[in-house]
Scaffold this motif. Sequence first.
Motif, PDB file in Angstrom:
ATOM      1  N   UNK A  32      89.723  94.811  88.598  1.00 13.48           N
ATOM      2  CA  UNK A  32      90.989  94.325  88.251  1.00 13.48           C
ATOM      3  C   UNK A  32      91.962  95.115  88.899  1.00 13.48           C
ATOM      4  N   UNK A  33      93.026  94.511  89.511  1.00 17.77           N
ATOM      5  CA  UNK A  33      94.250  95.260  90.225  1.00 17.77           C
ATOM      6  C   UNK A  33      95.498  94.721  89.657  1.00 17.77           C
ATOM      7  N   UNK A  34      96.524  95.551  89.335  1.00 16.83           N
ATOM      8  CA  UNK A  34      97.715  94.885  88.953  1.00 16.83           C
ATOM      9  C   UNK A  34      98.706  95.526  90.010  1.00 16.83           C
ATOM     10  N   UNK A  35      99.980  94.473  90.015  1.00 16.16           N
ATOM     11  CA  UNK A  35     100.853  94.537  90.985  1.00 16.16           C
ATOM     12  C   UNK A  35     102.056  93.803  90.564  1.00 16.16           C
ATOM     13  N   UNK A  36     103.257  94.144  90.841  1.00 21.56           N
ATOM     14  CA  UNK A  36     104.613  93.386  90.632  1.00 21.56           C
ATOM     15  C   UNK A  36     105.216  92.791  91.878  1.00 21.56           C
ATOM     16  N   UNK A  37     104.262  92.852  93.024  1.00 23.58           N
ATOM     17  CA  UNK A  37     104.719  92.474  94.444  1.00 23.58           C
ATOM     18  C   UNK A  37     103.788  91.201  94.599  1.00 23.58           C
ATOM     19  N   UNK A  38     104.116  90.473  95.504  1.00 18.54           N
ATOM     20  CA  UNK A  38     103.462  89.102  96.103  1.00 18.54           C
ATOM     21  C   UNK A  38     102.417  89.451  97.205  1.00 18.54           C
ATOM     22  N   UNK A  39     102.056  90.854  97.253  1.00 15.48           N
ATOM     23  CA  UNK A  39     100.998  91.145  98.306  1.00 15.48           C
ATOM     24  C   UNK A  39     100.457  92.351  97.822  1.00 15.48           C
ATOM     25  N   UNK A  40      99.322  92.667  98.370  1.00 18.99           N
ATOM     26  CA  UNK A  40      98.425  93.858  97.907  1.00 18.99           C
ATOM     27  C   UNK A  40      97.498  94.008  99.063  1.00 18.99           C
ATOM     28  N   UNK A  41      97.225  95.081  99.160  1.00 23.23           N
ATOM     29  CA  UNK A  41      96.284  95.634 100.274  1.00 23.23           C
ATOM     30  C   UNK A  41      95.141  96.150  99.296  1.00 23.23           C
ATOM     31  N   UNK A  42      93.970  95.400  99.253  1.00 17.87           N
ATOM     32  CA  UNK A  42      92.801  95.833  98.386  1.00 17.87           C
ATOM     33  C   UNK A  42      92.114  96.813  99.283  1.00 17.87           C
ATOM     34  N   UNK A  43      91.988  98.206  98.857  1.00 17.00           N
ATOM     35  CA  UNK A  43      91.219  99.151  99.322  1.00 17.00           C
ATOM     36  C   UNK A  43      89.550  99.425  98.934  1.00 17.00           C
ATOM     37  N   UNK A  44      89.011 100.429  99.219  1.00 21.63           N
ATOM     38  CA  UNK A  44      87.703 100.631  98.750  1.00 21.63           C
ATOM     39  C   UNK A  44      86.648  99.737  98.655  1.00 21.63           C
TER      40      UNK A  44
END
Length: 1206
Positions: A763-775
């Motif tokens: 589960x990842x959290x962000x305030x933006x509308x895009x995200x680069x999921x790593x690892x």
Amino acid sequence: MALVKRKLYQRLLFFVFFLPISGVLCFSELFFIKEPHDVTVMRKDAVILDCQAHGEAPIDVRWLKNGVKVAENDRVYFLSNGSLYISEVESRRGDKSDEGFYQCLAQNKYGAILSQRARLTIGSISSFAIQPVSIVVTEGSVARFSCKITASPPPIITWEFNRVTLPLATERITVLPSGVLQIHGVQQADAGNYRCTATNIANRRRSTEATLTVTPAPSPQLPQRPRIIAGPQNITVSLHQSAILECVATGNPRPLISWSRADSKSIDVYNTKVLGNGNLIITDVKPQHGGVYMCRATTPGTRNYTIASANITVLAPPSLVEWPESLTRPRAGTARFVCQAEGVPMPQITWLKNGEKVHSNGRIKMYNSKLVINQIIPEDDAIYQCQAENEQGSVLSMARLIVVMSEDRPSAPRSVRADTVSSSAILLAWERPLYNSDKVIAYSVHYMKAEGLNNEEYQVVIGNDTTRYIIDDLEPARNYTFYIVAYMPMGASRMSDHVFQHTLEDVPLRAPELSLTSHSPTDIQVSWQPLSDKLSRGHVSAYRLSYRTSTEHDVTQLELPGEKTQHLLENLQPDTIYLLRIAAATNVGWGEQSAWTSHHTPKASSAKVPLAPELQLEPLNCTTIIVRWQLAPRNSASVQGYRLFYHEESQSESAPIQLRALDNRHIIGGLDPRKKYHVKLLAYNFIGDGYQADQTVSTPGCVSVRDRLVPPPPPPHHVYAKTNSSTAVFLHWGRPAFTSSHTVNYTIRCNPVGLQNASLVLYLQTGEQSLLVHDLEPNTRYEFAIRLHIDQLSSPWSPVVYQSTFPEAPRLPPSSVKVTLIEQDAALVSWKLPDEPNIAVTHYTILYASRKAWVAGEWQVLQREGTITMALLENLKPGQVYLVKVSASNKMGDGPFSHTVELEVQADSLSSGHVPRNSHGSPHTTVFSDGFYHLDQRSMTGIIVGVCIALICIIICAFIIVCRGKNRKFSAVKVYRQEAGSSSTAAGHLSSEGQAENADVMVPMMSGDRFIDAKGGTNLIINSLGPVHLSTEKKNKWFSFSDKEKKNIKTVQSKRHGGPSYQPGTTVLCYEEELSMSPNQPTTLQVRLRPPGDMEGSSSSEGSQATGDSGRYSHDETEMINLSSGPSSLPSSLRAEDSEGSDCSPAEEDEENSKLKERCHSDLKLTETQSSSQSALSLEWHTNNNNNSCSEGATKAAEYEDLKAI
């Protein structure tokens, strides 16, 4: 006449073009003709920000800087047309700087409107963030320098070589606008000092110098697989700007660079070009240019290549998709304005009323990009603007709300009173309106919390038959404000006066959440957070702390004052589990106690283990908790990592989550709303586990009908995923169309498809509308879902999208490589997959060369598909030592080659293999792993010995079978002779009884279990199990051993009355009875010869022939069975009779057999009978001197050969 027409035409054009404009100017209350735009100027320069409004005069124009009103001074002037003039722009720090965002506000009697936002920037250039670095390269390869600097406006970057501007006339040199210098095919003349120069309107800066050193290239040059030394990077560009993707590769021979998109879409050839030797530049970027681009470096003439990829994100300013329209509504009505915008990132929508931000309250609500105004009052008559804004700019649209007033509306309700009934109920009472009270049809009661901002307003509608109402869903110990409105068919009255009242206290709704740590083996530090007003339901006056050990039932209780939030329990037992709970009280009474929380005190040991971390839990939303911690300041023990435990209250503890020593936070997702969770954290080192910290936390509710009158927000839409690399996936989504003043954040759920362990979901959290999921894991298919959180409201999960990561280029060479010489000039190379998980191999490359060719750098290349793990090396020269190595490749690139394996081809060996040698000195036994056979001398010897042993066993078995076959055949001849005598005796006995039969019957001619069909002279022989086909030639092939005794046996034939000779296999014997019987009645001999159980045998010879045709599949088996069975195959009754009617006793068996030929001299009588349906030969055998008759069925040597075959 022409002049008149021309004037008429001019007037017509005037009416067509100017009347509509004049109508707009006359009937539009207020709008902008000019608005300010972004501008960059130098310090001390003058600048004008345009603003010109049109509408019904008078119009007042004001200016705002960063939302604050701008005042005129000696440098700042307001021009007559509304524009802002700054004579000397200042760049001092703080509020004295003129940099910032400017907007103009225009107002007349209808309302006020705000212009779009414009940014004023003062030109500047900073120091270099990245300086060129000295490098050493080989002649003929690629040299690359880079520099980076921040400036406004963006600078122009040039390069100098030995402090002279570098000429760009040659194709070997490429300068990218991003500040990168590339030199391909480096020569000795390129050696020297390089530096970059950045220039804009503000200044010019030069970087430090970097030295390029060129070393001679080795001779001969060995082939090298392609390698990307500077690949593309993820970039974000604005609309209509340029995007540059760099790609520099080396290799021998020089690799070719090609570009493609990961989504298989074609690249825009009109706005895209290749700069230099493989760099991709996209001019006038548009939204469709966004995506993942892959650079591929390929060795010419081969399939060797490597890939690097990057994502381009295109930012776009807001644009309105749906805009609000002006409305006319009566008083107490409802107005709805709709506004939707798009852009990247998704624009935030703000509503303005007369140029000021609208705040949500009881009557006014903002959700789903809508502005809803309930219970309209005259003050709502204004100009409303929808402002869509992101980092790329802003756009506004306006609409006016006109409120219509009714003349005969009733007056407001009077004398409103509020009395407290309980902790959750207040009684309201009022009097009817003074005027037009007879027209009132209903009352509306409005109430909201008196403290705080942006509180929700609730409304209850009741009939006109009462003036009292109890509101019973209030919170304890809270202040509320109330007012009442009277309704009539054509509108509503004004609001009544507001009244305030508070509810009574109540017992706390629940207990505080405990946090437990130990500073020593004999204490527990207990701490808790004060309850919120909503949970305390009044002033907390005391706490009650209870504790006991897990093995005892005696509970110790402590009462603490309501101001305390922590307490230290001392003199406890080390290495013991304690259970603790707490309760809070108000002046009304005690609330419920919390559930038991466990804590394990440390062991009493001198070993230094980590102390308990300082733990902090915070709910991010209704399903997610963030855990933060830091080591205690006085902790002196080393830490190797952390273990995190969590479980729902009253549930069993789950397996720990292992965390690194550098981590100081962790997000726990996938929880249930409105649940209490227990979290435990401890640090550990090589000695053991450290002191633990325990804490409880409650997740908030996602949707509360009591607190919210709006539905939960919709989930994010347009979710798409693009693979960025073998370990990263880029996600982008759209924000749903709704407006709120609260911060919006998102939770991203990520897990491999088919995952069974829910604790491994990320589960990842962000305030933006895009995200680069790593690892992420290479070559793995993942599923992604996103949900939105706003002000403790959570949307449902978005639809799941699936995306697979790229396979990673092999990092390890193929394992278990071995080479086996199978012929004088051929060898077999075998290997296994690289020893790494989730590896995808598309092809293998095999390099081999003799030592002489290896010294010259001449390798021979073979390639095999990824599913093949062996290859054949042919045309090897005797007396040479060959070097072999293998590498694995996929679409992402080539892996390393394996260690070189040596193979010696002996000059004097034709078939034996040679054990290979490892060039790195490894033992011979480890060069080749098992899995293939070695055709060396030892292996060949083993194979030959094994084959010889097998042949000897086969010969012995065959000899045993043949010997047994001889014994059986001798036994068959003996039995045959005995049965022949018995048969003759039986025939004589039947003849003496005078029995006769008209039909032909079957007489035993050869042995007790063999019968010859007497019909038509056929060669069909029938035994007790069915017809038998003789195949003498076939049997002789297998039974090639002859018996001299059998060859000397002759068949005795008696010639009487000139009877004809018999042909082999065609002679039949027929017995005729003298007695006349019915044709359908079986004879005595037929009854005797009938097999057991055959009660319906055919009396004609045709039936026997049909039976023989249908039983061919069992001929061979029947022959072997009858041969081995001997006389026992006859029916028991027949054997008994034969035994009784025979003149030869068993004791005289040998003598009788020797006299068989002498006793059985027969006269043969040939009778030929013809009829309409059949013809047959009947032979009648008469004995000379006695009643005993012997029958023998033999047709010379051929008939005996048939018997031998059977």
